[in-house]
Design a protein around this motif. Structure first.
Motif, PDB file in Angstrom:
ATOM      1  N   ASP A 165       0.840  -1.203   0.000  1.00  0.00           N
ATOM      2  CA  ASP A 165       0.000   0.000   0.000  1.00  0.00           C
ATOM      3  C   ASP A 165       0.877   1.256   0.000  1.00  0.00           C
ATOM      4  O   ASP A 165       0.549   2.245  -0.673  1.00  0.00           O
ATOM      5  N   ASP A 166       1.988   1.215   0.746  1.00  0.00           N
ATOM      6  CA  ASP A 166       2.932   2.337   0.722  1.00  0.00           C
ATOM      7  C   ASP A 166       3.497   2.539  -0.684  1.00  0.00           C
ATOM      8  O   ASP A 166       3.587   3.668  -1.185  1.00  0.00           O
ATOM      9  N   VAL A 167       3.888   1.438  -1.298  1.00  0.00           N
ATOM     10  CA  VAL A 167       4.453   1.513  -2.644  1.00  0.00           C
ATOM     11  C   VAL A 167       3.439   2.094  -3.614  1.00  0.00           C
ATOM     12  O   VAL A 167       3.759   2.991  -4.412  1.00  0.00           O
ATOM     13  N   LEU A 168       2.216   1.585  -3.558  1.00  0.00           N
ATOM     14  CA  LEU A 168       1.181   2.047  -4.480  1.00  0.00           C
ATOM     15  C   LEU A 168       0.869   3.533  -4.283  1.00  0.00           C
ATOM     16  O   LEU A 168       0.699   4.273  -5.263  1.00  0.00           O
ATOM     17  N   LYS A 169       0.825   3.971  -3.035  1.00  0.00           N
ATOM     18  CA  LYS A 169       0.557   5.386  -2.749  1.00  0.00           C
ATOM     19  C   LYS A 169       1.596   6.267  -3.445  1.00  0.00           C
ATOM     20  O   LYS A 169       1.259   7.233  -4.144  1.00  0.00           O
ATOM     21  N   ALA A 170       2.876   5.933  -3.253  1.00  0.00           N
ATOM     22  CA  ALA A 170       3.937   6.737  -3.866  1.00  0.00           C
ATOM     23  C   ALA A 170       3.937   6.592  -5.378  1.00  0.00           C
ATOM     24  O   ALA A 170       4.083   7.587  -6.109  1.00  0.00           O
ATOM     25  N   TRP A 204       2.764 -14.081  -2.783  1.00  0.00           N
ATOM     26  CA  TRP A 204       3.075 -14.596  -1.448  1.00  0.00           C
ATOM     27  C   TRP A 204       2.774 -13.588  -0.358  1.00  0.00           C
ATOM     28  O   TRP A 204       2.367 -13.957   0.745  1.00  0.00           O
ATOM     29  N   SER A 205       2.969 -12.296  -0.670  1.00  0.00           N
ATOM     30  CA  SER A 205       2.764 -11.256   0.347  1.00  0.00           C
ATOM     31  C   SER A 205       1.300 -11.110   0.754  1.00  0.00           C
ATOM     32  O   SER A 205       1.008 -10.477   1.772  1.00  0.00           O
ATOM     33  N   TYR A 206       0.415 -11.683  -0.037  1.00  0.00           N
ATOM     34  CA  TYR A 206      -1.007 -11.676   0.324  1.00  0.00           C
ATOM     35  C   TYR A 206      -1.491 -13.056   0.765  1.00  0.00           C
ATOM     36  O   TYR A 206      -2.691 -13.328   0.781  1.00  0.00           O
ATOM     37  N   GLY A 207      -0.552 -13.913   1.134  1.00  0.00           N
ATOM     38  CA  GLY A 207      -0.903 -15.214   1.688  1.00  0.00           C
ATOM     39  C   GLY A 207      -1.286 -16.256   0.658  1.00  0.00           C
ATOM     40  O   GLY A 207      -1.817 -17.322   1.019  1.00  0.00           O
ATOM     41  N   LYS A 230      -5.170  -7.891  -7.627  1.00  0.00           N
ATOM     42  CA  LYS A 230      -5.699  -6.521  -7.567  1.00  0.00           C
ATOM     43  C   LYS A 230      -4.561  -5.521  -7.368  1.00  0.00           C
ATOM     44  O   LYS A 230      -4.502  -4.478  -8.033  1.00  0.00           O
ATOM     45  N   MET A 231      -3.624  -5.838  -6.467  1.00  0.00           N
ATOM     46  CA  MET A 231      -2.480  -4.958  -6.246  1.00  0.00           C
ATOM     47  C   MET A 231      -1.587  -4.918  -7.483  1.00  0.00           C
ATOM     48  O   MET A 231      -1.106  -3.845  -7.876  1.00  0.00           O
ATOM     49  N   LYS A 400      -9.505 -10.370 -18.370  1.00  0.00           N
ATOM     50  CA  LYS A 400      -9.681  -9.785 -17.050  1.00  0.00           C
ATOM     51  C   LYS A 400      -8.796 -10.512 -16.032  1.00  0.00           C
ATOM     52  O   LYS A 400      -8.488 -11.696 -16.204  1.00  0.00           O
ATOM     53  N   PRO A 401      -8.405  -9.822 -14.974  1.00  0.00           N
ATOM     54  CA  PRO A 401      -7.552 -10.457 -13.963  1.00  0.00           C
ATOM     55  C   PRO A 401      -8.139 -11.746 -13.397  1.00  0.00           C
ATOM     56  O   PRO A 401      -7.420 -12.726 -13.192  1.00  0.00           O
TER      57      PRO A 401
END
Length: 419
Positions: A165-170, A204-207, A230-231, A400-401
């Motif tokens: 989320d930090d990465v996406l914000k920036a 992996w970061s989303y389980g 989604k990310m 679509k994803p």
């Protein structure tokens, strides 16, 4: 025509290898590039030191796999040692192409590799992963890191990205301000290995995982997989147009030119980014572990490992060379030649870490210890290709994803026979 040419090249290379092995005490198959170059240099040093005749046969990445698989299947004994990318280990081990190293360690008076090796570096050298016997030894300590322009991220209100989320914000803010000339994120979206390698750390970061723990069920099309996708799609929107065709060079060029602010990348790019003749970003790129999603971040590990071919006629000589080449002294020399180490003593050597070109070592060591291997399956190359085709289509917007996840689930079930 291309397939015939590749086959002809493989046959020619095998013929050269057979010719070389006729006089060599040890013949080693290595990939083109820095990893293979480092081992070739070590082999030359060993030959001078020990008087052992050592021949190295170098081939492009895909051809190393093909030649090694062919030598294993035919039991030709043409190669004594193969330098393998770690996801190949299940294929070679489970098809009986690699020697179990247990008896060689016992004959040397030890139980196994010493504990100066990083634990994750050793875990991938056992088959099954972290449990079975050692079938190889680690040589090059690759694992992904997160690369970012700290000054630009600070301008976007993110001091040090801890989460996606930090990465996406920036990334969103920097891309919006960039006006099509500067982007907050860039990744490899090309079919097959490129897009899979850049997606798996987010997955992996989303389980999410490709398989359940005992490899009896494919688990791509899950809520966790959907969250990761989604990310990934949000990061695509903050990336340059056309990333569905990007590979390592396009990503590296964008970061070195200062036209993209962040990416997942491999440590071999550090030398480029810190070279003023190739980069506008010398001293400006920061390195960190992979950001977290809903779970702690995890790098894709990408070690190069040495194994003894089961059909080798010079197994003890091969083992002796491998033990020498992976010793602390030799791993340090390999690091100075440009290959990331696999030993804690080298990662923490103050004579190295005080040098600017090795300033990423503490982060890389941390990234390896928090890494995850690519799914340990003998059909991984085929699985990766199928998964990568669907992911790249999603990046390109042709499907679509959610379709990409569903199609990937079905394709991997078909390849593996798991339903």
């Amino acid at each position: 025509m291309v397939r015939k040419l590749c086959l002809a090249l493989a046959v020619a290379a095998s013929a050269l290898a057979m010719s070389a092995s006729a006089w060599a005490d040890i013949t080693i198959l290595v990939p083109s590039g820095s990893e293979g170059d480092g081992l070739r240099a070590a082999a030359a040093d060993y030959a001078k030191l020990k008087g052992t005749k050592v021949e190295t046969v170098q081939a492009p990445y895909a051809n190393v796999f093909e030649q090694g698989a062919n030598a294993g299947a035919t039991k030709s004994g043409v190669f004594d040692i193969i330098l393998m990318d770690d996801p190949w280990i299940p294929f070679f081990a489970e098809n009986g192409h690699l020697e179990d190293l247990t008896s060689y360690f016992k004959n040397a008076g030890v139980e196994g590799p010493d504990n100066d090796f990083l634990s994750k570096s050793l875990a991938i050298c056992r088959n099954p992963y972290n449990e079975g016997p050692y079938v190889c030894l680690p040589y090059v300590g690759n694992a992904q890191m997160f690369f970012y322009d700290a000054a630009k991220f600070k301008e976007a209100g993110v001091e040090a990205p801890k989460t996606w989320d930090d990465v996406l914000k920036a990334a969103k803010m920097l891309t919006e301000q960039g006006g099509g000339r500067y982007f907050g994120y860039v990744f490899r979206g090309g079919q097959g290995n490129p897009v899979v390698a850049d997606f798996m750390p987010i997955f992996w970061s989303y389980g999410a995982n490709m398989f359940n723990e005992d490899r009896t069920k494919v688990t791509i099309d899950t809520p966790e997989g959907a969250e990761a996708m989604k990310m990934f799609m949000a990061l695509r929107d903050a990336s340059p147009k056309g990333v569905e065709s990007y590979n390592a060079n396009e990503v590296g060029t964008a970061m070195a030119a200062g036209t993209a602010a962040s990416s997942i990348n491999w440590p071999n790019w550090v030398a480029t980014f810190e070279d003023p003749s190739q980069s506008k970003m010398v001293g400006k790129i920061s390195y960190s572990p992979i950001p977290a999603g809903t779970k702690p971040g995890s790098s894709e590990i990408g070690h190069w490992t040495m194994g003894i071919m089961a059909a080798s006629k010079n197994k003890q000589e091969a083992f002796d060379f491998m033990m020498w080449a992976t010793s602390p002294q030799q791993i340090r020399i390999s690091a100075e030649r440009g290959n990331p180490p696999v030993r804690a003593s080298v990662f923490t050597d103050p004579e190295l870490t005080k040098q600017e070109k090795f300033r990423h070592y503490p982060v890389l060591m941390q990234a390896i210890e928090a890494s995850t291997p690519r799914p340990r399956h003998p059909k991984w190359p085929e699985i990766e290709n199928a998964f990568g085709i669907e992911l790249s289509k999603a990046v390109a917007g042709t499907i679509k994803p959610e379709e990409a996840l569903k199609n990937s689930q079905g394709a991997v079930e078909e390849i593996t026979g798991i339903k």
